[in-house]
Scaffold this motif. Structure first.
Motif, PDB file in Angstrom:
ATOM      1  N   ASN A   1      36.871  28.061  36.571  1.00 38.16           N
ATOM      2  CA  ASN A   1      37.036  29.214  37.463  1.00 38.16           C
ATOM      3  C   ASN A   1      35.815  29.467  38.347  1.00 38.16           C
ATOM      4  O   ASN A   1      35.759  30.471  39.049  1.00 38.16           O
TER       5      ASN A   1
ATOM      6  N   ASN B   1      38.273  36.515  38.907  1.00 34.50           N
ATOM      7  CA  ASN B   1      38.829  36.003  40.169  1.00 34.50           C
ATOM      8  C   ASN B   1      40.146  36.690  40.509  1.00 34.50           C
ATOM      9  O   ASN B   1      40.507  36.808  41.683  1.00 34.50           O
ATOM     10  N   ARG B   2      40.887  37.108  39.492  1.00 38.14           N
ATOM     11  CA  ARG B   2      42.170  37.820  39.665  1.00 38.14           C
ATOM     12  C   ARG B   2      43.038  37.161  40.740  1.00 38.14           C
ATOM     13  O   ARG B   2      43.462  37.798  41.708  1.00 38.14           O
TER      14      ARG B   2
ATOM     15  N   ARG C   1      46.610  27.505  35.412  1.00 32.77           N
ATOM     16  CA  ARG C   1      47.660  28.504  35.245  1.00 32.77           C
ATOM     17  C   ARG C   1      48.521  28.512  36.509  1.00 32.77           C
ATOM     18  O   ARG C   1      48.013  28.678  37.613  1.00 32.77           O
TER      19      ARG C   1
HETATM   20  S1  SF4 Z   1      41.891  32.369  34.902  1.00 30.65           S
HETATM   21 FE1  SF4 Z   1      42.345  30.936  36.590  1.00 30.65          FE
HETATM   22  S2  SF4 Z   1      44.227  31.690  37.513  1.00 30.65           S
HETATM   23 FE2  SF4 Z   1      43.406  33.340  36.239  1.00 30.65          FE
HETATM   24  S3  SF4 Z   1      42.190  34.611  37.629  1.00 30.65           S
HETATM   25 FE3  SF4 Z   1      40.800  33.136  36.704  1.00 30.65          FE
HETATM   26  S4  SF4 Z   1      40.728  31.392  38.120  1.00 30.65           S
HETATM   27 FE4  SF4 Z   1      42.518  32.608  38.665  1.00 30.65          FE
END
Ligand code: SF4
Length: 333
Positions: free
Chosen positions: A88, A27-28, A42
């Motif tokens: 995610n 997803n970055r 996060r």
């Molecule tokens: S771990 Fe969470 S914050 Fe990090 S890219 Fe993936 S969805 Fe986004």
């Protein structure tokens, strides 16, 4: 304990245009100050990415290992299960959406305390499960190392949506994974669950050579159950080796999904297709015959694990071999 210590700076991110870019999963997320990424775990705190979900436990329980599902990893044993909040992916059919799609209430449990909880339960297996454990990266890594020192095996029940570098870092502490392969079509991942199929396939390939893996596909009527898709999915799994374990699971309407329950005939058809190229295909969330839940020796057909509900019992195995034809069994015991 102060908040700063309790929730450490996350791994895998960089600063970008006054925001932070998380690099843990595909997803970055580009996260503005004070905000969290899509997984909710996060947060950008004053220009640093903080693992706000570290140690934050939503629920824990003791399950049969078969319930993960893992059918070839210590069959018949119990496993300590633990979860945080968040995910995610945005699956409309999520079975655990109350804890995966919101900031559910938590209790803070430091890694040392979690190890003690598993030991006090008299167990040697722990699973990070129910929601997505790979977005709990820093905590699972710390717990995983301590669990190994205590002789406890670590299991991830995951959607596989992670970047290759963090996966490589965590694999040495992971003993087994059940990875969702929700579909073999990119459109399903992109349009229906907001994810990335190539990342999931990479995770499966990367994990397959490093730990025990089993795969699960939830069959949803009209979404991922066409004959062509089941053939293509089987071909991918068979490409990993015909000993790769594949579970087809029955879907029930939950969360936002309105499709009807998966017909038993669809599950049976899927198993028939997959069994042409795979030795171990199981059907879950459904009560059908032993041919869909027991483990049989591919050499002679003898029952090796007799299952009733989620309870497994190893039979006809001596010194790691089938008692009848002496073929080495593909079970971790
Ligand atoms: S771990 Fe969470 S914050 Fe990090 S890219 Fe993936 S969805 Fe986004």
């Amino acid at each position: 304990m102060s908040g700063a210590v309790r929730h450490p700076v996350a791994k895998y991110w960089h600063s970008e245009d006054g925001r932070v870019r998380c690099l843990l999963c595909p997803n970055r997320c580009l996260i503005a100050p004070g905000k969290t990424g899509r997984c909710l775990g996060r947060r950008n705190v004053e220009g640093r990415l903080i693992a706000e979900n570290y140690g934050e436990v939503v629920s824990w329980a003791i399950d049969p290992v078969e319930k993960k599902p893992l059918y070839h990893f210590y069959p018949g044993e119990e496993i300590f299960s633990v979860a945080t909040y968040g995910c995610n992916l945005l699956c409309p059919f999520c079975q655990n959406w109350e804890i995966s799609q919101c900031r559910a209430p938590t209790r803070y449990i430091p890694p040392e305390e979690l190890v003690k909880m598993v030991q006090d339960a008299g167990l040697r297996l722990v699973s990070y499960t129910y929601t997505e454990p790979l977005i709990w990266f820093e905590y699972v890594l710390d717990c995983g190392r301590l669990m190994h020192e205590a002789g406890i095996r670590n299991v991830l029940v995951t959607n596989g949506m992670v970047e290759p570098e963090p996966l490589e870092e965590i694999l040495p502490v992971i003993d087994a994974m059940n990875i969702d392969l929700k579909s073999i079509r990119e459109e399903f991942y992109r349009d229906y669950v907001q994810g990335f199929l190539p990342a999931v396939l990479n995770t499966i390939r990367q994990a397959k050579v490093r730990c025990h893996i089993e795969l699960t596909t939830l069959l949803i009527p009209g979404r991922n159950d066409s004959e062509a898709e089941l053939e293509a999915l089987t071909d991918f799994v068979a490409g990993l080796g015909r000993d790769t374990v594949l579970h087809f699971s029955r879907y029930f309407p939950r969360h936002k999904a309105r499709e009807p329950v998966t017909p038993e005939a669809t599950l049976i058809r899927a198993a028939e297709i997959a069994k042409r190229k795979l030795d171990y295909v199981y059907l879950g969330n459904v009560h059908l015959g032993p041919e869909f839940r027991d483990t049989f020796c591919p050499g002679c057909g003898t029952v090796l694990v007799d299952r009733s509900g989620y309870q497994g019992r190893v039979v006809n195995v001596e010194a790691g071999r089938c008692r009848v034809c002496h073929r080495q069994v593909e079970l971790i015991l």
